[in-house]
Design a protein around this motif. Structure first.
Motif, PDB file in Angstrom:
ATOM      1  N   LEU A  79       0.784  -1.049  -0.022  1.00 15.52           N
ATOM      2  CA  LEU A  79      -0.026   0.022  -0.069  1.00 15.52           C
ATOM      3  C   LEU A  79       1.016   1.116   0.161  1.00 15.52           C
ATOM      4  N   CYS A  80       1.921   1.154   0.812  1.00 13.39           N
ATOM      5  CA  CYS A  80       2.560   2.353   1.003  1.00 13.39           C
ATOM      6  C   CYS A  80       3.406   2.656  -0.286  1.00 13.39           C
ATOM      7  N   LEU A  83       1.240   4.066  -3.035  1.00 13.68           N
ATOM      8  CA  LEU A  83       0.707   5.444  -2.912  1.00 13.68           C
ATOM      9  C   LEU A  83       1.629   6.413  -3.417  1.00 13.68           C
ATOM     10  N   ARG A  84       3.072   6.161  -2.869  1.00 16.97           N
ATOM     11  CA  ARG A  84       4.233   6.625  -3.074  1.00 16.97           C
ATOM     12  C   ARG A  84       4.409   6.909  -4.702  1.00 16.97           C
ATOM     13  N   ILE A 107      -5.944   1.351   8.902  1.00 13.97           N
ATOM     14  CA  ILE A 107      -5.607   2.770   8.404  1.00 13.97           C
ATOM     15  C   ILE A 107      -7.150   3.656   8.656  1.00 13.97           C
ATOM     16  N   TRP A 120       6.114   2.595   7.484  1.00  9.49           N
ATOM     17  CA  TRP A 120       5.187   2.329   6.049  1.00  9.49           C
ATOM     18  C   TRP A 120       3.591   2.743   6.313  1.00  9.49           C
ATOM     19  N   TRP A 121       3.162   2.257   7.649  1.00 13.80           N
ATOM     20  CA  TRP A 121       1.811   2.511   7.916  1.00 13.80           C
ATOM     21  C   TRP A 121       1.728   3.931   7.872  1.00 13.80           C
ATOM     22  N   ASP A 123       3.267   6.740   6.758  1.00 14.43           N
ATOM     23  CA  ASP A 123       3.299   7.146   5.359  1.00 14.43           C
ATOM     24  C   ASP A 123       2.036   7.087   4.808  1.00 14.43           C
ATOM     25  N   ALA A 124       1.652   5.714   4.542  1.00 12.78           N
ATOM     26  CA  ALA A 124       0.262   5.478   4.001  1.00 12.78           C
ATOM     27  C   ALA A 124      -0.820   6.206   4.710  1.00 12.78           C
ATOM     28  N   LYS A 125      -0.926   6.270   5.877  1.00 13.68           N
ATOM     29  CA  LYS A 125      -1.920   6.945   6.458  1.00 13.68           C
ATOM     30  C   LYS A 125      -1.869   8.261   6.215  1.00 13.68           C
TER      31      LYS A 125
END
Length: 189
Positions: A79-80, A83-84, A107, A120-121, A123-125
Motif C-alpha cells: 500500500l505505501c 501510494l508513493r 488505516i 510504512w503505515w 506514510d500510507a495513512k
C-alpha cells in the motif's frame, strides 16, 4: 435443501448462499488495487498493485519483492509503495481496493498493526488523509490482479513495473479482461 429434507436428511452444517460480485471501476480519476503475499508467516513476501482508470484500462502495475517478512508487512508495504509511486507519477486516486480487512481497518481507525511496519503505515495513512482517498475492503475475487502481481513478485524475487495491460505477466492478463468486462464472480457466503 428441500429435497434433502424430503428424504429425511437434515444437514448439520449451515446452508450457504451464493453471492455475485465484480470489480467496480472508479467513478472518476483512478483506482488502486493492492495486495500482499507471504509464503509462510514469516516467509518470503511481496506486494502487487494495479492502477486503473474509470474504463478499467490498466495504466501501470507494480510487483515488488520485500524479502522475508510477515503477511501484514507485505500488505502495508504494498500500500505505501503504491501510494508513493502513484503520487510521484501524477495519478490522482479516488479509491483504493484491498482484500485485507485488517489493513483497511488499521488505516481507517488510525491504529498501526505492528511496530515493524510503523513507518510504512504512517506514510500510507498520511497520504490517504492528505489526498482524501477512499479505502475499501473488497472480496478476494475482485482483487485477483493485485494478488497475482504479489505472487509474481514472491516467485520471481524481483521488482517490476508494467505499463499497460499488454505488458502484464501472463497470469494477470485474463483477470484484467474479466474485471474490465464486468463479468461476475460467484462467492459462497
Amino acid at each position: 435443501m428441500h429435497i434433502l429434507h424430503a428424504f429425511g436428511f437434515i444437514p448439520l452444517c449451515p446452508s450457504k448462499k451464493l453471492k455475485l460480485i465484480r470489480w467496480i471501476p472508479p467513478i472518476c480519476d483512478f483506482s488502486l488495487n493492492v495486495d500482499g503475499a507471504c509464503k509462510g508467516n514469516p516467509g518470503k513476501c511481496g506486494g502487487g498493485r494495479c492502477i486503473r482508470d474509470s474504463q478499467g484500462h490498466v495504466q501501470v502495475a507494480f510487483a515488488h519483492f520485500y524479502g522475508v517478512g510477515t503477511n501484514m508487512l507485505a500488505e502495508i508495504g504494498a500500500l505505501c509503495d503504491a501510494l508513493r509511486l502513484a503520487y510521484t507519477l501524477g495519478y490522482r486516486l479516488s479509491i483504493i481496493y484491498s482484500d485485507s480487512q485488517v489493513l483497511v481497518n488499521s488505516i481507517c481507525e488510525e491504529k498501526a498493526t505492528s511496530w515493524h511496519s510503523y513507518e510504512w503505515w504512517r506514510d500510507a495513512k498520511h497520504i490517504v488523509s492528505r489526498e482524501s482517498i477512499s479505502l475499501s475492503d473488497v472480496y478476494r475475487e475482485t482483487n485477483q490482479v493485485a494478488d497475482s502481481l504479489a505472487n509474481y513478485a514472491v516467485n520471481s524475487r524481483q521488482n517490476d513495473v508494467f505499463w499497460g495491460a499488454q505488458n502484464l505477466p501472463y497470469p494477470c492478463k485474463g483477470l484484467v479482461v474479466i474485471d474490465k468486462s464486468s463479468l461476475m464472480h460467484v462467492r459462497m457466503v
